[in-house]
Write a protein that holds these residues in place. Structure first.
Motif, PDB file in Angstrom:
ATOM      1  N   GLU A 249       1.034  -1.121   0.004  1.00  0.00           N
ATOM      2  CA  GLU A 249       0.002  -0.007  -0.167  1.00  0.00           C
ATOM      3  C   GLU A 249       0.956   1.284  -0.085  1.00  0.00           C
ATOM      4  O   GLU A 249       0.702   2.278  -0.669  1.00  0.00           O
ATOM      5  N   LEU A 250       1.874   1.253   0.846  1.00  0.00           N
ATOM      6  CA  LEU A 250       2.793   2.522   0.966  1.00  0.00           C
ATOM      7  C   LEU A 250       3.467   2.600  -0.394  1.00  0.00           C
ATOM      8  O   LEU A 250       3.633   3.829  -0.938  1.00  0.00           O
ATOM      9  N   THR A 251       3.738   1.590  -1.234  1.00  0.00           N
ATOM     10  CA  THR A 251       4.604   1.814  -2.581  1.00  0.00           C
ATOM     11  C   THR A 251       3.517   2.337  -3.303  1.00  0.00           C
ATOM     12  O   THR A 251       3.935   3.268  -4.307  1.00  0.00           O
ATOM     13  N   GLN A 252       2.270   1.996  -3.340  1.00  0.00           N
ATOM     14  CA  GLN A 252       1.040   2.218  -4.243  1.00  0.00           C
ATOM     15  C   GLN A 252       0.874   3.987  -4.106  1.00  0.00           C
ATOM     16  O   GLN A 252       0.727   4.868  -5.087  1.00  0.00           O
ATOM     17  N   VAL A 253       1.227   4.508  -2.578  1.00  0.00           N
ATOM     18  CA  VAL A 253       0.531   5.591  -2.521  1.00  0.00           C
ATOM     19  C   VAL A 253       1.768   6.431  -3.050  1.00  0.00           C
ATOM     20  O   VAL A 253       1.540   7.469  -3.615  1.00  0.00           O
ATOM     21  N   ARG A 254       3.092   5.958  -2.727  1.00  0.00           N
ATOM     22  CA  ARG A 254       4.069   6.881  -3.011  1.00  0.00           C
ATOM     23  C   ARG A 254       4.436   7.100  -4.630  1.00  0.00           C
ATOM     24  O   ARG A 254       4.559   8.125  -5.241  1.00  0.00           O
ATOM     25  N   GLU A 255       3.786   5.953  -5.200  1.00  0.00           N
ATOM     26  CA  GLU A 255       3.944   5.931  -6.811  1.00  0.00           C
ATOM     27  C   GLU A 255       2.911   7.002  -7.227  1.00  0.00           C
ATOM     28  O   GLU A 255       3.088   7.568  -8.230  1.00  0.00           O
TER      29      GLU A 255
ATOM     30  N   ILE B 277       1.842   9.540  -5.721  1.00  0.00           N
ATOM     31  CA  ILE B 277       2.135  10.877  -5.344  1.00  0.00           C
ATOM     32  C   ILE B 277       3.381  11.381  -6.322  1.00  0.00           C
ATOM     33  O   ILE B 277       3.263  12.459  -6.493  1.00  0.00           O
ATOM     34  N   ASP B 278       4.085  10.384  -6.547  1.00  0.00           N
ATOM     35  CA  ASP B 278       5.090  10.877  -7.551  1.00  0.00           C
ATOM     36  C   ASP B 278       4.569  11.129  -8.912  1.00  0.00           C
ATOM     37  O   ASP B 278       4.915  12.247  -9.441  1.00  0.00           O
ATOM     38  N   THR B 279       3.497  10.372  -9.179  1.00  0.00           N
ATOM     39  CA  THR B 279       2.965  10.575 -10.582  1.00  0.00           C
ATOM     40  C   THR B 279       2.073  11.978 -10.681  1.00  0.00           C
ATOM     41  O   THR B 279       2.367  12.776 -11.409  1.00  0.00           O
TER      42      THR B 279
ATOM     43  N   TYR C 202       3.016  14.548  -8.750  1.00  0.00           N
ATOM     44  CA  TYR C 202       3.834  15.617  -8.649  1.00  0.00           C
ATOM     45  C   TYR C 202       4.532  15.780 -10.106  1.00  0.00           C
ATOM     46  O   TYR C 202       4.451  17.000 -10.519  1.00  0.00           O
TER      47      TYR C 202
END
Length: 82
Positions: free
Chosen positions: A38-44, A46-48, A50
């Motif tokens: 889940e953390l990886t999905q959220v990070r991806e 957010i990066d997208t 941004y």
């Protein structure tokens, strides 16, 4: 790797392990695997987002203006129902 947990958390893990018939280590492993996915999905995401803002593909929205628009629309709906 060694992980230190609060006694309450450890107790909850032990309880869940007993209820499910699984080893406590397996319960912790599954919980961490799910959390990290889940953390990886959220990070991806957010990066997208941004990258989209930085490249100009999307324009930022002023938070105060967005809430003011929502309040205005909500008020208009309430008065049209009356």
């Amino acid at each position: 790797m060694e992980v230190h947990l609060r006694p309450e958390t450890e107790s909850r893990i032990q309880e869940l392990a007993a209820k499910t018939g699984r080893a406590p280590d397996d319960v912790v492993e599954d919980a961490m695997t799910g959390y990290l996915q889940e953390l990886t999905q959220v990070r991806e995401m957010i990066d997208t987002r941004y990258d989209d803002l930085k490249s100009g593909r999307v324009k930022p929205v002023d938070g105060e203006q967005a809430f003011a628009n929502l309040r205005r629309k909500s008020k208009a709906r309430r008065t049209s129902r009356s």
